[in-house]
Design a protein around this motif. Structure first.
Motif, PDB file in Angstrom:
ATOM      1  N   LEU A   1       6.076 -10.774  -7.355  1.00 37.94           N
ATOM      2  CA  LEU A   1       5.682  -9.471  -6.837  1.00 37.94           C
ATOM      3  C   LEU A   1       5.971  -8.369  -7.841  1.00 37.94           C
ATOM      4  O   LEU A   1       5.225  -7.384  -7.940  1.00 37.94           O
ATOM      5  CB  LEU A   1       6.387  -9.188  -5.516  1.00 37.94           C
TER       6      LEU A   1
ATOM      7  N   ALA B   1       3.143  -5.831  -9.265  1.00 38.30           N
ATOM      8  CA  ALA B   1       3.295  -4.379  -9.186  1.00 38.30           C
ATOM      9  C   ALA B   1       3.060  -3.736 -10.542  1.00 38.30           C
ATOM     10  O   ALA B   1       2.338  -2.731 -10.659  1.00 38.30           O
ATOM     11  CB  ALA B   1       4.683  -4.026  -8.670  1.00 38.30           C
TER      12      ALA B   1
ATOM     13  N   ILE C   1       8.970  -1.188  -7.983  1.00 40.59           N
ATOM     14  CA  ILE C   1       8.785  -2.012  -6.793  1.00 40.59           C
ATOM     15  C   ILE C   1       8.836  -1.166  -5.520  1.00 40.59           C
ATOM     16  O   ILE C   1       8.014  -1.341  -4.616  1.00 40.59           O
ATOM     17  CB  ILE C   1       9.835  -3.137  -6.747  1.00 40.59           C
TER      18      ILE C   1
ATOM     19  N   ASN D   1       5.853  -1.165  -2.822  1.00 45.14           N
ATOM     20  CA  ASN D   1       6.066  -1.560  -1.422  1.00 45.14           C
ATOM     21  C   ASN D   1       5.689  -0.445  -0.456  1.00 45.14           C
ATOM     22  O   ASN D   1       5.098  -0.688   0.606  1.00 45.14           O
ATOM     23  CB  ASN D   1       7.523  -1.965  -1.208  1.00 45.14           C
ATOM     24  N   ARG D   2       6.049   0.801  -0.813  1.00 43.11           N
ATOM     25  CA  ARG D   2       5.763   1.925   0.066  1.00 43.11           C
ATOM     26  C   ARG D   2       4.262   2.135   0.230  1.00 43.11           C
ATOM     27  O   ARG D   2       3.761   2.243   1.361  1.00 43.11           O
ATOM     28  CB  ARG D   2       6.402   3.203  -0.480  1.00 43.11           C
TER      29      ARG D   2
ATOM     30  N   HIS E   1       2.643  -0.830   2.117  1.00 45.10           N
ATOM     31  CA  HIS E   1       2.929  -0.830   3.554  1.00 45.10           C
ATOM     32  C   HIS E   1       2.159   0.273   4.271  1.00 45.10           C
ATOM     33  O   HIS E   1       1.685   0.086   5.398  1.00 45.10           O
ATOM     34  CB  HIS E   1       4.431  -0.672   3.792  1.00 45.10           C
TER      35      HIS E   1
ATOM     36  N   ALA F   1       4.544  -5.735   4.277  1.00 42.53           N
ATOM     37  CA  ALA F   1       4.994  -5.888   2.896  1.00 42.53           C
ATOM     38  C   ALA F   1       4.047  -6.791   2.122  1.00 42.53           C
ATOM     39  O   ALA F   1       3.356  -7.628   2.714  1.00 42.53           O
ATOM     40  CB  ALA F   1       6.404  -6.466   2.876  1.00 42.53           C
ATOM     41  N   PRO F   2       4.001  -6.649   0.797  1.00 45.81           N
ATOM     42  CA  PRO F   2       3.114  -7.504  -0.012  1.00 45.81           C
ATOM     43  C   PRO F   2       3.344  -8.986   0.209  1.00 45.81           C
ATOM     44  O   PRO F   2       2.376  -9.764   0.256  1.00 45.81           O
ATOM     45  CB  PRO F   2       3.476  -7.092  -1.446  1.00 45.81           C
TER      46      PRO F   2
END
Length: 293
Positions: free
Chosen positions: A250, A254, A262, A266-267, A270, A276-277
């Protein structure tokens, strides 16, 4: 060949267009894939679909638009008489106007016959022609259906004012060819250089040779999004593409998608996908034995 039992076998590598009907199961679990879908809703009192985090209770004749890499499921709906059209993301990205339409309508998932009767009637005629051509097995059927798919998207875009009254479709189509070519050059540069040091709006306006304010106005009219939203959308598209590769971490995904950290990855992920990824990756429909939904 019975196309009602068509399976999504390496769809992106084999075809730009596919069509299916006749599936008896009334539900299909949450999943996503790299191609898009158009569903013409079938008859019956119950037709419930979910796209991303929104649930829709529809009636016969409505359309569901599922853009590439969007989470979706069929909660309870007629699938035997419903019509499902699949289109390649690569095909949509092959022409700037198709890219523009797809990005502009990215948040539009439902076309209701009661709210937009004229538009839905026009689109129904086009999809009925797609079905007739595809299931007949006539020569060049994929090409013919892709031409109708472009007509579908063009017809949708001609009704833009019904969905976004504050944006004038006439203005966005009125730019000179030279300006549009500059915008194409910039958007293609971004897609191919997501890890570049400076992808700011100011830098891209400078690349296009126009002022930042003018660039911002054109960009919104062309894509339906402001620049930062569009850039995050492109980064997420790249990330979801890379998520199909289970051997890639991940963190690497990214970075290759242009996210600086990261937490920011993620933010944004989401906010757009509702999960989440890693959770999203787990739901990827990549098994060629799974049925089309």
């Amino acid at each position: 060949m019975d196309y009602s039992k068509y399976e999504n076998n390496e769809f992106d590598n084999s075809s730009a267009f596919n069509l299916s009907t006749g599936l008896k199961q009334r539900s299909y679990k949450a999943h996503w894939h790299s191609y898009g879908e158009i569903i013409l809703v079938g008859p019956g009192k119950t037709n419930i679909f979910k796209v991303n985090q929104d649930t829709y209770d529809l009636v016969e004749g409505d359309f569901v638009l599922i853009w590439p890499m969007e989470m979706h499921s069929i909660v309870d709906a007629d699938r035997e008489k419903a019509l499902v059209i699949q289109f390649s993301n690569m095909f949509m990205n092959s022409l700037f106007d198709l890219q523009r339409i797809m990005h502009f309508y990215r948040n539009l998932h439902i076309l209701c016959i009661n709210s937009h009767p004229e538009l839905v009637a026009q689109l129904r005629v086009i999809t009925d022609e797609m079905k007739e051509i595809f299931l007949s097995g006539v020569p060049n059927r994929e090409l013919r259906c892709c031409m109708l798919l472009m007509k579908f998207m063009l017809t949708l875009d001609e009704h833009r004012e019904e969905f976004v009254p504050e944006i004038s479709g006439k203005e966005s189509r009125g730019y000179e060819d030279d300006v549009m070519r500059r915008m194409i050059r910039v958007t293609e540069y971004i897609k191919n250089n997501l890890t570049a040091d400076d992808l700011s709006q100011g830098a891209m306006a400078q690349m296009a040779g126009i002022s930042k304010d003018y660039f911002s106005r054109i960009f919104k009219n062309v894509t339906g999004m402001n620049y930062s939203k569009w850039l995050n959308t492109i980064r997420l598209e790249k990330a979801t593409e890379l998520l199909t590769q289970n051997d890639m971490t991940l963190t690497k995904i990214a970075m290759l998608s242009g996210f600086q950290s990261i937490p920011s990855f993620n933010r944004v992920f989401h906010e757009e996908k509702g999960m989440a990824p890693g959770e999203y990756r787990a739901l990827f429909v990549g098994d060629e034995k799974k049925e089309m939904a």
